[in-house]
Design a protein around this motif. Structure first.
Motif, short mmCIF file in Angstrom:
data_model
loop_
_atom_site.label_atom_id
_atom_site.label_comp_id
_atom_site.label_asym_id
_atom_site.label_seq_id
_atom_site.Cartn_x
_atom_site.Cartn_y
_atom_site.Cartn_z
N MET A 1 7.19 56.31 36.88
CA MET A 1 6.90 56.84 35.55
C MET A 1 6.75 58.36 35.63
O MET A 1 6.01 58.86 36.46
CB MET A 1 5.62 56.21 35.01
CG MET A 1 5.24 56.66 33.61
SD MET A 1 6.39 56.09 32.34
CE MET A 1 6.33 54.31 32.62
N LYS A 2 7.45 59.05 34.76
CA LYS A 2 7.40 60.51 34.77
C LYS A 2 6.30 61.01 33.82
O LYS A 2 5.94 60.33 32.87
CB LYS A 2 8.76 61.08 34.36
CG LYS A 2 9.87 60.76 35.37
CD LYS A 2 11.18 61.40 34.99
CE LYS A 2 12.28 61.04 35.97
NZ LYS A 2 12.00 61.58 37.32
N VAL A 3 5.81 62.22 34.12
CA VAL A 3 4.72 62.81 33.34
C VAL A 3 5.09 64.23 32.93
O VAL A 3 5.56 65.02 33.76
CB VAL A 3 3.41 62.84 34.15
CG1 VAL A 3 2.30 63.52 33.34
CG2 VAL A 3 2.98 61.44 34.56
N LYS A 4 4.85 64.54 31.66
CA LYS A 4 5.03 65.90 31.15
C LYS A 4 3.66 66.42 30.72
O LYS A 4 2.95 65.77 29.96
CB LYS A 4 5.99 65.90 29.97
CG LYS A 4 6.11 67.25 29.24
CD LYS A 4 7.29 67.19 28.25
CE LYS A 4 7.30 68.37 27.31
NZ LYS A 4 6.64 68.06 26.03
N ILE A 5 3.32 67.61 31.19
CA ILE A 5 2.11 68.29 30.76
C ILE A 5 2.54 69.39 29.79
O ILE A 5 3.25 70.32 30.17
CB ILE A 5 1.33 68.90 31.94
CG1 ILE A 5 1.02 67.83 33.00
CG2 ILE A 5 0.04 69.54 31.44
CD1 ILE A 5 0.12 66.70 32.53
N CYS A 6 2.14 69.27 28.54
CA CYS A 6 2.61 70.18 27.51
C CYS A 6 1.51 71.17 27.10
O CYS A 6 0.33 70.95 27.37
CB CYS A 6 3.09 69.40 26.29
SG CYS A 6 4.24 70.34 25.24
N GLY A 21 1.82 66.25 40.68
CA GLY A 21 2.93 65.32 40.52
C GLY A 21 3.63 65.34 39.19
O GLY A 21 4.46 64.46 38.91
N ALA A 22 3.34 66.35 38.34
CA ALA A 22 4.02 66.43 37.05
C ALA A 22 5.53 66.63 37.24
O ALA A 22 5.96 67.31 38.17
CB ALA A 22 3.46 67.57 36.21
N ASP A 23 6.30 66.02 36.36
CA ASP A 23 7.76 66.12 36.41
C ASP A 23 8.30 67.13 35.40
O ASP A 23 9.45 67.57 35.49
CB ASP A 23 8.38 64.75 36.10
CG ASP A 23 7.87 63.68 37.04
OD1 ASP A 23 8.37 63.61 38.18
OD2 ASP A 23 6.95 62.93 36.65
N ALA A 24 7.49 67.48 34.40
CA ALA A 24 7.93 68.38 33.34
C ALA A 24 6.76 69.21 32.84
O ALA A 24 5.62 68.74 32.78
CB ALA A 24 8.53 67.59 32.18
N ILE A 25 7.06 70.45 32.47
CA ILE A 25 6.08 71.37 31.90
C ILE A 25 6.58 71.80 30.52
O ILE A 25 7.76 72.15 30.37
CB ILE A 25 5.91 72.62 32.80
CG1 ILE A 25 5.34 72.23 34.17
CG2 ILE A 25 5.04 73.67 32.11
CD1 ILE A 25 3.93 71.67 34.14
N GLY A 26 5.68 71.76 29.53
CA GLY A 26 6.08 72.12 28.17
C GLY A 26 5.47 73.43 27.72
O GLY A 26 4.26 73.66 27.90
N PHE A 27 6.31 74.28 27.12
CA PHE A 27 5.88 75.55 26.55
C PHE A 27 6.06 75.49 25.04
O PHE A 27 7.16 75.19 24.57
CB PHE A 27 6.70 76.71 27.11
CG PHE A 27 6.65 76.85 28.60
CD1 PHE A 27 5.52 77.35 29.23
CD2 PHE A 27 7.74 76.49 29.38
CE1 PHE A 27 5.47 77.49 30.61
CE2 PHE A 27 7.71 76.64 30.77
CZ PHE A 27 6.57 77.13 31.39
N VAL A 28 5.02 75.80 24.29
CA VAL A 28 5.08 75.71 22.83
C VAL A 28 5.40 77.08 22.24
O VAL A 28 4.61 78.02 22.38
CB VAL A 28 3.77 75.17 22.25
CG1 VAL A 28 3.84 75.10 20.73
CG2 VAL A 28 3.44 73.80 22.84
N PHE A 29 6.55 77.17 21.56
CA PHE A 29 6.95 78.42 20.92
C PHE A 29 6.83 78.34 19.40
O PHE A 29 7.30 79.23 18.69
CB PHE A 29 8.38 78.77 21.31
CG PHE A 29 8.56 79.00 22.79
CD1 PHE A 29 8.09 80.15 23.39
CD2 PHE A 29 9.18 78.04 23.58
CE1 PHE A 29 8.22 80.37 24.75
CE2 PHE A 29 9.32 78.24 24.94
CZ PHE A 29 8.85 79.41 25.54
N ALA A 30 6.19 77.29 18.92
CA ALA A 30 5.95 77.11 17.48
C ALA A 30 4.49 77.41 17.18
O ALA A 30 3.67 77.59 18.08
CB ALA A 30 6.30 75.68 17.06
#
Length: 202
Positions: A1-6, A21-30
């Protein structure tokens, strides 16, 4: 199971998430309390391993601005949280994650219009288009045809409910932001515990 930290806004939290172990990083531009400027996002992204998904979150932004930010920051994916059309989605140069705020079963009809590989199912829209820390009734997904898309489950997840969410939905990835924060800031211990829970059971 993959994990994104936003909603990442500093390099320490980004690297701690990756180390956990995070698979994705989220950047908020809104518009958001977690909004990040392009230069800061670029500097953080430069510190991340090449195999980590670097996702930019946008709401009703222009194609030109999305493409510009994607190039400057080094994004790998674009997450659309607004009213962007299927044609708009197809016009972008990066792979699209289409986010839907789920109010009920009818909300899922919109997935049939989108030619994207990834579908992010979020809680109902509140003050912001996403990232409101609200969950939805996961049971409505049991009999829904998600058209073979890779489902990213978001909305009100935390270390206390994520295993039940995963058991019910069986998503491709889980996405968390406020659920790993303390007093509005990313909490490195909560990030680690959340990721550990997800990774141990998958």
């Amino acid at each position: 199971m993959k994990v994104k930290i936003c909603g990442i806004t500093d390099v320490g939290a980004a690297l701690a998430a990756v180390d956990s172990g995070a698979d994705a990083i989220g950047f908020v531009f809104a518009k958001s309390k977690r909004k990040i400027d392009v230069v800061n996002a670029r500097d953080i992204a430069a510190e991340l391993p090449n195999d980590i998904m670097k996702v930019g979150v946008f709401v009703n932004e222009t194609k030109e601005e999305i493409d510009r930010i994607g190039r400057v920051v080094g994004l790998t994916h674009v997450q659309l949280h607004g009213n962007e059309s299927a044609d708009f989605s197809k016009s972008l140069s990066l792979p699209v994650i289409k986010a839907l705020g789920i109010e009920g079963k009818d909300s899922l009809e919109a997935i049939k219009e989108y030619p994207c590989e990834f579908l992010l199912l979020d809680g109902p829209k509140g003050k912001y288009q996403g990232g409101n820390g609200l969950s939805f009734d996961w049971n409505i997904l049991n009999e829904q045809d998600l058209l073979g898309k890779k489902v990213i489950l978001a909305g009100g997840l935390n270390e206390g409910n994520v295993l039940e969410a995963v058991r019910q939905v069986r998503p491709y990835m889980v996405d968390v932001s406020s659920g790993v924060e303390t007093d509005g800031k990313k909490d490195l211990n909560k990030i680690k515990r959340f990721i550990d829970k997800v990774k141990r059971q998958s």
